[in-house]
Write a protein that holds these residues in place. Structure first.
Motif, mmCIF file in Angstrom:
data_model
loop_
_atom_site.group_PDB
_atom_site.id
_atom_site.type_symbol
_atom_site.label_atom_id
_atom_site.label_comp_id
_atom_site.label_asym_id
_atom_site.label_seq_id
_atom_site.Cartn_x
_atom_site.Cartn_y
_atom_site.Cartn_z
ATOM 1 N N VAL A 3 46.616 28.496 40.672
ATOM 2 C CA VAL A 3 47.491 29.467 40.020
ATOM 3 C C VAL A 3 47.290 29.412 38.512
ATOM 4 C CG1 VAL A 3 49.877 30.112 39.570
ATOM 5 C CG2 VAL A 3 49.210 29.403 41.866
ATOM 6 N N ILE A 4 47.300 28.207 37.964
ATOM 7 C CA ILE A 4 47.129 28.034 36.517
ATOM 8 C C ILE A 4 45.731 28.474 36.089
ATOM 9 C CG2 ILE A 4 47.203 26.397 34.615
ATOM 10 C CD1 ILE A 4 49.900 26.935 35.969
ATOM 11 N N GLY A 6 43.760 30.618 37.537
ATOM 12 C CA GLY A 6 43.679 32.072 37.622
ATOM 13 C C GLY A 6 44.372 32.758 36.465
ATOM 14 N N TYR A 7 45.559 32.265 36.114
ATOM 15 C CA TYR A 7 46.295 32.846 34.983
ATOM 16 C C TYR A 7 45.489 32.718 33.677
ATOM 17 C CZ TYR A 7 50.710 33.406 37.560
ATOM 18 O OH TYR A 7 51.705 33.806 38.429
ATOM 19 N N ILE A 8 44.913 31.538 33.448
ATOM 20 C CA ILE A 8 44.153 31.312 32.220
ATOM 21 C C ILE A 8 42.926 32.221 32.178
ATOM 22 C CG2 ILE A 8 42.756 29.630 30.961
ATOM 23 C CD1 ILE A 8 44.682 27.460 31.950
ATOM 24 N N MET A 10 42.393 35.078 33.779
ATOM 25 C CA MET A 10 42.807 36.473 33.634
ATOM 26 C C MET A 10 43.219 36.780 32.202
ATOM 27 S SD MET A 10 45.916 38.388 35.600
ATOM 28 C CE MET A 10 47.016 37.052 35.125
ATOM 29 N N SER A 11 44.036 35.907 31.620
ATOM 30 C CA SER A 11 44.517 36.136 30.257
ATOM 31 C C SER A 11 43.370 36.108 29.258
ATOM 32 C CB SER A 11 45.554 35.072 29.889
ATOM 33 O OG SER A 11 46.673 35.131 30.761
ATOM 34 N N LEU A 215 52.239 42.249 34.339
ATOM 35 C CA LEU A 215 53.096 41.250 34.980
ATOM 36 C C LEU A 215 53.133 41.433 36.492
ATOM 37 C CD1 LEU A 215 56.063 41.207 32.429
ATOM 38 C CD2 LEU A 215 54.374 39.399 32.785
ATOM 39 N N GLY A 218 49.102 41.100 37.778
ATOM 40 C CA GLY A 218 48.376 39.934 37.313
ATOM 41 C C GLY A 218 49.093 38.620 37.511
ATOM 42 N N PHE A 219 50.436 38.646 37.421
ATOM 43 C CA PHE A 219 51.175 37.387 37.437
ATOM 44 C C PHE A 219 52.093 37.220 38.649
ATOM 45 C CE2 PHE A 219 49.839 37.706 33.067
ATOM 46 C CZ PHE A 219 49.584 36.392 32.696
ATOM 47 N N VAL A 220 52.882 38.222 38.960
ATOM 48 C CA VAL A 220 53.900 38.052 40.006
ATOM 49 C C VAL A 220 53.364 38.417 41.389
ATOM 50 C CG1 VAL A 220 56.204 38.738 40.784
ATOM 51 C CG2 VAL A 220 55.740 38.470 38.345
ATOM 52 N N LEU A 223 51.639 35.744 43.439
ATOM 53 C CA LEU A 223 52.527 34.695 43.947
ATOM 54 C C LEU A 223 53.076 35.066 45.319
ATOM 55 C CD1 LEU A 223 54.550 33.763 40.727
ATOM 56 C CD2 LEU A 223 52.431 32.764 41.593
#
Length: 286
Positions: A3-4, A6-8, A10-11, A215, A218-220, A223
């Motif tokens: 998760v972390i 992927g977030y990094i 993507m950002s 959001l 990309g983020f929620v 999940l």
């Protein structure tokens, strides 16, 4: 972990590309719009999923950052435990496992396999149906129907957090539009300002749409997918137990019954016949 990561990733791609083309990252920081977007979507989720569903969702959130506990090692322990239980039944009769079923936490059999013993749902599901088998009042068809009903109910319950997070993600783009419209309304009331200031207000308004979409997708949204996969894993482990116990109830030897359960697993977690056979032999000899 993923998760972390992927977030990094993507950002870095999104904001890095934006900055590389001369964009100013500071313009994208609009705290009031984030409050509007997230606050509105969270409020709508609370309306739709208040009470027990909301509590279940909050309880499920920490699992998003943990790997799956239902891996090959877990299934090896599960089948070894079932093999030992069913072998004991075959040699000594159903009544011989009454103590193990009634108090699994103090059972020598369950204590040998702590990965399984610490999983409340798995232990409860297994012991409940072993108890019915010991009672001897239900046939295999009746027990199978009861198992299906319980597995479906458990799957529905496990899917609630994924549904709540999915609805939250669905609402974010809409509330992003709300934030953008409110920004445009504010801008229309400020037409007396010079063009440079109006441009900043218009840009800030458009950021609301951008944030809502980012959001959500990309983020929620991802999940919710993780929670859906975890619910599917819960369904798989209960189905594997069901298949093994029913095979035994229909008269198959423990070795064959365990093989039935092994076949119910997805290929990524399924041990080979030889792996499972060797593991069960070694575990039994301890």
């Amino acid at each position: 972990m993923f998760v972390i990561i992927g977030y990094i990733f993507m950002s870095a791609c999104i904001f890095g590309a934006y900055a590389a083309h001369g964009g100013h990252l500071g313009v994208l920081w609009q705290p009031s719009e984030i409050v509007i977007i997230f606050g509105g979507a969270l409020g709508a989720m609370i309306v739709g999923f208040g009470g027990k569903p909301l509590k279940a969702t909050l309880k499920a959130l920490p699992s998003l950052f943990k790997g799956s506990k239902y891996n090959k090692a877990f299934y090896m322990d599960l089948f070894a435990l079932q093999f030992e239980i069913l072998s004991k039944v075959r040699k000594e009769g159903l009544m011989s496992i009454e103590g193990d079923v009634e108090d699994p936490h103090n059972s020598p059999l369950f204590s040998k396999y702590p990965k399984v013993g610490h999983d409340h749902h798995v232990v409860e599901f297994m012991t409940d149906y072993l108890r019915l088998m010991v009672g001897g009042n239900l046939n295999a068809f009746e027990i199978e129907n009861l198992m299906d009903v319980e597995i479906d109910a458990h799957h529905h319950e496990a899917a609630v957090p994924a549904g709540a997070i999915s609805k939250l993600a669905d609402g974010l783009p809409a509330f992003g539009i709300v934030a953008a419209v409110m920004g445009v309304v504010h801008t229309m009331g400020s037409l007396h300002l010079p063009p440079s200031e109006l441009g900043g207000l218009i840009g800030a308004a458009l950021v609301g749409t951008f944030l809502g979409i980012l959001l959500a997708y990309g983020f929620v949204g991802p999940l919710a997918t993780i929670l859906e996969n975890k619910a599917a894993e819960d369904h798989t482990v209960l189905s594997a137990i069901k298949v093994t116990l029913l095979a035994s109830l229909n008269g198959y030897a423990p070795q064959v019954a365990v093989e039935f359960g092994r076949k119910a697993l997805p290929s990524a977690e399924r041990p080979s016949f030889k792996e499972l056979e060797d593991f069960v032999k070694n575990a039994k000899s301890k």
